[in-house]
Design a protein around this motif. Structure first.
Motif, PDB file in Angstrom:
ATOM      1  N   ASN A  38      -7.095  -3.110  -5.422  1.00  0.00           N
ATOM      2  CA  ASN A  38      -7.601  -3.818  -4.245  1.00  0.00           C
ATOM      3  C   ASN A  38      -6.427  -4.383  -3.453  1.00  0.00           C
ATOM      4  OD1 ASN A  38     -10.396  -3.492  -4.902  1.00  0.00           O
ATOM      5  ND2 ASN A  38     -10.073  -4.992  -6.514  1.00  0.00           N
ATOM      6  N   SER A  74     -11.549   5.949  -1.687  1.00  0.00           N
ATOM      7  CA  SER A  74     -11.131   4.674  -1.100  1.00  0.00           C
ATOM      8  C   SER A  74     -12.320   4.034  -0.397  1.00  0.00           C
ATOM      9  CB  SER A  74      -9.967   4.866  -0.129  1.00  0.00           C
ATOM     10  OG  SER A  74     -10.346   5.689   0.938  1.00  0.00           O
ATOM     11  N   LEU A  75     -12.346   2.715  -0.430  1.00  0.00           N
ATOM     12  CA  LEU A  75     -13.390   1.940   0.234  1.00  0.00           C
ATOM     13  C   LEU A  75     -12.734   1.073   1.293  1.00  0.00           C
ATOM     14  CD1 LEU A  75     -15.337   0.769  -2.935  1.00  0.00           C
ATOM     15  CD2 LEU A  75     -15.916   2.652  -1.424  1.00  0.00           C
ATOM     16  N   ASN A  76     -13.344   0.998   2.455  1.00  0.00           N
ATOM     17  CA  ASN A  76     -12.772   0.232   3.555  1.00  0.00           C
ATOM     18  C   ASN A  76     -13.737  -0.830   4.059  1.00  0.00           C
ATOM     19  OD1 ASN A  76     -10.371   1.751   3.597  1.00  0.00           O
ATOM     20  ND2 ASN A  76     -11.377   3.354   4.754  1.00  0.00           N
ATOM     21  N   TYR A  77     -14.315  -1.585   3.171  1.00  0.00           N
ATOM     22  CA  TYR A  77     -15.242  -2.657   3.552  1.00  0.00           C
ATOM     23  C   TYR A  77     -14.500  -3.969   3.439  1.00  0.00           C
ATOM     24  CZ  TYR A  77     -18.607   1.016   2.666  1.00  0.00           C
ATOM     25  OH  TYR A  77     -19.281   2.202   2.673  1.00  0.00           O
ATOM     26  N   ARG A 114       0.840  -1.204   0.000  1.00  0.00           N
ATOM     27  CA  ARG A 114       0.000   0.000   0.000  1.00  0.00           C
ATOM     28  C   ARG A 114       0.877   1.258   0.000  1.00  0.00           C
ATOM     29  NH1 ARG A 114      -2.658  -0.850   4.574  1.00  0.00           N
ATOM     30  NH2 ARG A 114      -4.273  -2.066   3.561  1.00  0.00           N
ATOM     31  N   ASP A 129     -11.708  -5.925   2.675  1.00  0.00           N
ATOM     32  CA  ASP A 129     -10.479  -5.623   1.955  1.00  0.00           C
ATOM     33  C   ASP A 129     -10.531  -4.172   1.487  1.00  0.00           C
ATOM     34  OD1 ASP A 129      -9.862  -8.252   2.336  1.00  0.00           O
ATOM     35  OD2 ASP A 129     -10.353  -8.879   0.306  1.00  0.00           O
ATOM     36  N   GLU A 130      -9.400  -3.512   1.539  1.00  0.00           N
ATOM     37  CA  GLU A 130      -9.347  -2.101   1.171  1.00  0.00           C
ATOM     38  C   GLU A 130      -9.224  -1.949  -0.341  1.00  0.00           C
ATOM     39  OE1 GLU A 130      -7.103   1.904   2.709  1.00  0.00           O
ATOM     40  OE2 GLU A 130      -6.314  -0.035   3.257  1.00  0.00           O
ATOM     41  N   SER A 131      -9.840  -0.906  -0.881  1.00  0.00           N
ATOM     42  CA  SER A 131      -9.812  -0.648  -2.316  1.00  0.00           C
ATOM     43  C   SER A 131      -9.608   0.840  -2.545  1.00  0.00           C
ATOM     44  CB  SER A 131     -11.131  -1.110  -2.948  1.00  0.00           C
ATOM     45  OG  SER A 131     -11.172  -0.752  -4.296  1.00  0.00           O
ATOM     46  N   TRP A 132      -8.676   1.177  -3.452  1.00  0.00           N
ATOM     47  CA  TRP A 132      -8.437   2.568  -3.823  1.00  0.00           C
ATOM     48  C   TRP A 132      -8.850   2.772  -5.265  1.00  0.00           C
ATOM     49  CZ3 TRP A 132      -2.827   3.899  -1.841  1.00  0.00           C
ATOM     50  CH2 TRP A 132      -2.823   3.895  -0.448  1.00  0.00           C
ATOM     51  N   GLY A 171      -2.213  -5.442   3.397  1.00  0.00           N
ATOM     52  CA  GLY A 171      -1.818  -4.236   2.675  1.00  0.00           C
ATOM     53  C   GLY A 171      -1.036  -4.499   1.410  1.00  0.00           C
TER      54      GLY A 171
END
Length: 152
Positions: free
Chosen positions: A93, A59-62, A46, A64-67, A98
């Motif tokens: 993703n 960014s999504l933090n559900y 990351r 697994d993180e996704s930018w 990370g």
């Protein structure tokens, strides 16, 4: 008088046609392809992605993180609604440690239009008319509190 009419008409014509010239707006942050090629699923972290590409657009933090790195080009003519001509989204993703899991690319054709619901949620209470709103507090005065307010 006749000498003045031609320049005025010419200026009006040029002003009218230039007002209808579309305005192009470029928005967002789309990384360079060379930088994207340096990202390898399963090895890039990351922090390395942050250094290579900069801050993501979203960014999504559900789980697994996704930018997301989002870029769009829109065109506006005069007072009409802007029309989106191009949109590109790069989604990266990360797994729970990370590390980059995968990188996906999407364009304008991959998007879906969202239909908004125009219903209203009813609320409890009384709807006041304009006169009731304006005159509602006439005659209502609060009693001074004994808790050490101003003037005591």
């Amino acid at each position: 008088m006749k000498k003045l009419i031609l320049p005025v008409l010419l200026a009006a014509f040029i002003g009218g046609t230039s007002a209808c010239t579309p305005t192009i707006d470029n928005r967002g942050n789309l990384p360079h392809p060379e930088d994207l090629a340096k990202i390898v699923a399963g090895t890039t972290t990351r922090d390395e992605v942050q250094v290579l590409l900069g801050t993501p657009s979203s960014s999504l933090n559900y789980g697994d993180e996704s930018w997301q790195y989002i870029s769009s080009v829109s065109e506006t003519t005069a007072f009409f609604k802007p029309e989106v001509k191009d949109r590109k989204v790069v989604s990266i993703n990360f797994d729970m440690q990370g590390i980059v899991k995968n990188v996906t690319y999407k364009g304008l054709n991959d998007g879906q239009e969202i239909v908004l619901v125009d219903r209203e949620t009813p609320t409890a209470g009384k709807e006041l008319g304009i006169l009731e709103q304006l005159m509602g507090n006439v005659g209502r005065f609060s009693k001074p509190s004994s808790g050490g307010g101003l003037g005591q």
